[in-house]
Design a protein around this motif. Structure first.
Motif, short mmCIF file in Angstrom:
data_model
loop_
_atom_site.label_atom_id
_atom_site.label_comp_id
_atom_site.label_asym_id
_atom_site.label_seq_id
_atom_site.Cartn_x
_atom_site.Cartn_y
_atom_site.Cartn_z
N GLU A 12 50.82 38.01 33.50
CA GLU A 12 50.11 38.94 32.63
C GLU A 12 48.74 38.38 32.25
O GLU A 12 47.72 39.09 32.26
N LEU A 13 48.69 37.10 31.92
CA LEU A 13 47.44 36.46 31.52
C LEU A 13 46.47 36.35 32.70
O LEU A 13 45.26 36.60 32.56
N ILE A 14 47.00 36.00 33.86
CA ILE A 14 46.16 35.84 35.06
C ILE A 14 45.54 37.16 35.49
O ILE A 14 44.39 37.22 35.94
N THR A 15 46.28 38.26 35.34
CA THR A 15 45.83 39.55 35.88
C THR A 15 45.19 40.48 34.84
O THR A 15 44.69 41.54 35.22
N ARG A 16 45.16 40.09 33.56
CA ARG A 16 44.60 41.00 32.57
C ARG A 16 43.11 41.24 32.82
O ARG A 16 42.37 40.34 33.21
N ASN A 17 42.71 42.48 32.66
CA ASN A 17 41.33 42.94 32.84
C ASN A 17 40.85 42.91 34.30
O ASN A 17 39.68 43.20 34.56
N LEU A 18 41.71 42.54 35.23
CA LEU A 18 41.31 42.60 36.63
C LEU A 18 41.33 44.06 37.10
O LEU A 18 42.13 44.86 36.63
N GLN A 19 40.48 44.37 38.07
CA GLN A 19 40.48 45.74 38.60
C GLN A 19 41.54 45.90 39.68
O GLN A 19 42.15 46.97 39.80
N GLU A 20 41.78 44.81 40.44
CA GLU A 20 42.73 44.93 41.56
C GLU A 20 43.24 43.55 41.96
O GLU A 20 42.52 42.55 41.85
N VAL A 21 44.49 43.52 42.39
CA VAL A 21 45.07 42.30 42.96
C VAL A 21 45.68 42.66 44.30
O VAL A 21 46.50 43.58 44.41
N LEU A 22 45.27 41.96 45.36
CA LEU A 22 45.89 42.10 46.68
C LEU A 22 46.89 40.97 46.85
O LEU A 22 46.50 39.80 46.86
N GLY A 23 48.17 41.30 46.94
CA GLY A 23 49.20 40.26 47.09
C GLY A 23 49.91 39.94 45.80
O GLY A 23 50.20 38.77 45.53
N GLU A 24 50.20 40.96 44.99
CA GLU A 24 50.85 40.74 43.70
C GLU A 24 52.21 40.05 43.84
O GLU A 24 52.55 39.16 43.06
N GLU A 25 52.98 40.46 44.85
CA GLU A 25 54.33 39.89 45.01
C GLU A 25 54.26 38.40 45.35
O GLU A 25 55.06 37.60 44.85
N LYS A 26 53.29 38.04 46.19
CA LYS A 26 53.14 36.62 46.53
C LYS A 26 52.72 35.83 45.29
O LYS A 26 53.18 34.70 45.07
N LYS A 28 53.48 36.52 42.16
CA LYS A 28 54.66 36.35 41.32
C LYS A 28 55.61 35.29 41.88
O LYS A 28 56.18 34.49 41.13
N GLN A 29 55.71 35.25 43.22
CA GLN A 29 56.59 34.28 43.87
C GLN A 29 56.10 32.85 43.62
O GLN A 29 56.89 31.96 43.30
N VAL A 30 54.78 32.64 43.76
CA VAL A 30 54.22 31.30 43.53
C VAL A 30 54.46 30.87 42.09
O VAL A 30 54.85 29.73 41.81
N LEU A 31 54.27 31.79 41.13
CA LEU A 31 54.43 31.45 39.72
C LEU A 31 55.88 31.13 39.37
O LEU A 31 56.14 30.40 38.40
N GLN A 32 56.83 31.65 40.13
CA GLN A 32 58.24 31.30 39.92
C GLN A 32 58.51 29.86 40.34
O GLN A 32 59.42 29.20 39.82
N GLU A 33 57.70 29.37 41.32
CA GLU A 33 57.97 28.05 41.91
C GLU A 33 57.09 26.94 41.32
O GLU A 33 57.55 25.81 41.13
N ARG A 34 55.79 27.25 41.05
CA ARG A 34 54.85 26.21 40.61
C ARG A 34 53.59 26.87 40.05
O ARG A 34 53.50 28.10 39.98
N GLU A 35 52.61 26.04 39.69
CA GLU A 35 51.35 26.57 39.16
C GLU A 35 50.48 27.09 40.31
O GLU A 35 50.49 26.53 41.42
N LEU A 36 49.76 28.14 40.05
CA LEU A 36 48.90 28.77 41.05
C LEU A 36 47.63 27.94 41.27
O LEU A 36 47.03 27.43 40.33
N LYS A 37 47.22 27.81 42.53
CA LYS A 37 45.95 27.16 42.88
C LYS A 37 44.96 28.27 43.27
O LYS A 37 45.20 29.03 44.20
N VAL A 38 43.86 28.35 42.53
CA VAL A 38 42.91 29.45 42.73
C VAL A 38 41.50 28.90 42.76
O VAL A 38 41.20 27.87 42.15
N VAL A 208 46.32 35.34 48.21
CA VAL A 208 46.23 36.37 47.17
C VAL A 208 44.75 36.55 46.84
O VAL A 208 43.97 35.58 46.82
N HIS A 209 44.36 37.79 46.56
CA HIS A 209 42.97 38.06 46.18
C HIS A 209 42.93 38.84 44.88
O HIS A 209 43.53 39.91 44.77
#
Length: 531
Positions: A12-26, A28-38, A208-209
């Protein structure tokens, strides 16, 4: 904080105020396993402006969510994009971007030790990366490359091959920076989809984009470094911020393409969790908003006046800009700014333009190098025979004969204090008669608005000689106009930004007035005007 957040809260925090996310499921999967690298990249071209606070506030969100964040200073991209950054300035502009981006992050409370900073040419010139560029170019069609860069790369009638390479390099950066996701504006979408299409063909994972909306500029369109009126520079003075906000498109009740309102939504609320609307007590006094939707609703219903909204944003924005301005007051960073973004006249002079040697200056550019400002020495002072409020000064400016200057500003200065004093003169105004006597130059003085008795002539550095040139820092090349045309009002336009600093240094747009020996100063009138 990140350790206390669930994967859902992080999403929720990562995606707030974004217009679009390509690869939402991926994601969510990464966040279940570890911290996201962006990573977020910026081509080091024109000066960053206040719209850069939009990605900065999202980077703050990423860090709160525990992400590992890399910031890429894409210097090679800056050159490839129709040479927006000349090769000889590339390193300087990269240094400027690094300093100003770090200053922005510090101003919004982002800890720099949590970030990784990378320069594109640190790895983009390696053998492996170069080979991948060739591999990718054997797969990507000209049509796809041109389409991908349509909203990012400068579009010209005869595009250069470099502009077609640009999108592919940005795609490869995802692999070489070893990230799960790339973050950028929605104008990057076609580059992101090119990456998703072609990276798997090289054996690399699809990333993910995440895309921010494009914040409208002050004129209602995209905020752009190349359109001066559409943006507020990070180093703009408070007076310039006020002037640009005053001109900003902010039609009563109109919430579409409203850059002022968008800044509240995408920068001020994410950073502060509230927004204070400044209002006159007779209209109810200040009002604190806790959610943006309430601000938008009240503006749409014309309960909030555009003038109050602009004034409130001005206060909040200056609070963000103050620490950046302060950091860039250092001599090292001021020099970096002027060398990374030299005055336009310097390049024109090198190419034989009007500013370089013909004695006419550039008729279109209102820049301080067009002014013939010199050190002078007062030889004599006497009252004007026909006007008690005017004085005649004979001033040596390094010519065969002294110039006669008629001035009223010195009426409150003792003649003894003026005798043999070194002063600063503007010497290429058109001579004009004042009560029958021709004034051949203008004595430049520090003054206080509304108090005519507080006047001080500007002081050249000790050891200066009559006739020495006075110039604005960064505008020391180019030949002054032979004579400033009154109808063009060149000096009047430049004079708007001539001020005395808090340390009594004469400045134009916060750049010092100088001679070869040092700064032009006044004695006591801190914050005064120059007239």
């Amino acid at each position: 904080m990140a350790e206390q957040l669930s994967p859902e809260q992080k999403f929720e925090l990562i995606t707030r105020n974004l217009q679009e996310v390509l690869g939402e499921e991926k994601l969510k999967q990464v966040l279940q396993e570890r911290e996201l690298k962006v990573y977020w990249g910026t081509a080091t071209t024109g000066k960053p402006h206040v719209a850069y606070f939009v990605p900065m506030s999202k980077i703050a969100d990423f860090l709160k969510a525990g992400c590992e964040v890399t910031i890429l200073f894409a210097d090679l991209h800056a050159y490839l994009d129709n040479m927006k950054a000349p090769w000889e300035l590339l390193e300087l502009r990269t240094q400027y971007y690094e300093q100003v981006i770090k200053a922005m992050l510090e101003s919004i409370g982002v800890p720099l030790d949590k970030l990784k900073f990378v320069k594109g040419t640190d790895y983009q010139l390696s053998r492996e990366y170069t080979l991948d560029v060739y591999r990718l170019s054997s797969m990507v069609t000209e049509h796809d490359a041109k389409k991908a860069g349509a909203e990012v790369v400068k579009q010209v009638e005869h595009p250069l091959l470099s502009g077609l390479l640009y999108p592919g390099l940005q795609a490869l950066d995802e692999e070489y920076l070893k990230v799960d996701a790339q973050f950028g504006g929605v104008d990057q979408r076609k580059i992101f989809t090119l990456a998703e299409k072609y990276l798997p063909s090289l054996g690399y994972a699809k990333r993910v984009h995440m895309m921010n909306p494009m914040v409208p500029g002050l004129t209602g369109g995209k905020m752009s470094s190349s359109e001066e009126e559409s943006k507020i520079d990070l180093l703009d003075r408070k007076e310039e911020v006020k002037k640009k906000l005053k001109k900003a498109f902010c039609e009563p009740g109109n919430v579409e393409n409203n850059g002022v309102l968008s800044f509240v939504k995408h920068v001020l609320f994410p950073l502060n969790s509230e927004f204070v609307m400044k209002r006159d007590p007779k209209w109810g006094g200040d009002q604190v908003y806790k959610v943006f939707e309430d601000v938008e609703k009240d503006f749409a219903e014309e309960k909030v006046h555009p003038g109050d909204l602009k004034a409130s944003v001005e206060v909040a924005l200056n609070n963000l800009l103050d620490p950046i301005r302060k950091k860039f007051e250092s001599p090292e960073l001021r020099k970096l700014t002027s060398t990374a973004y030299p005055a336009p006249s310097k390049h024109k002079a090198a190419k034989g333009g009007k500013g370089g040697g013909g004695g006419g200056g550039d008729d279109d550019q209102v820049i301080p190098s067009r002014l013939d400002i010199r050190v002078g020495k007062i030889i004599s002072v006497e009252k004007h025979p026909d006007a008690d409020s005017l004085y005649l000064e004979k001033i040596d400016v390094g010519e065969a004969e002294p110039r006669t200057v008629v001035s009223g500003l010195v009426a409150y200065i003792s003649q003894e204090d003026l005798q043999d004093r070194l002063v600063v003169l503007l010497c290429n105004l058109k001579p004009q008669k004042m009560r029958g006597i021709e004034s051949q130059a203008m004595l430049l003085c520090a003054s206080v608005e509304g108090d005519p008795r507080r006047v001080e002539p500007l002081d050249p550095p000790e050891g200066s000689s009559p006739g020495e040139r006075v110039y604005v820092e960064g505008y020391d090349s180019g030949k002054p106009d032979d004579e400033l045309k009154p109808k063009k009002k060149v000096f009047e336009k430049i004079q708007e930004d001539l001020k005395i600093s808090g340390t009594c240094v004469a400045q134009w747009q916060e750049k010092d007035l100088m001679t070869k020996l040092g700064q032009i100063t006044c004695r006591t009138l801190k914050g005064g005007n120059i007239s």
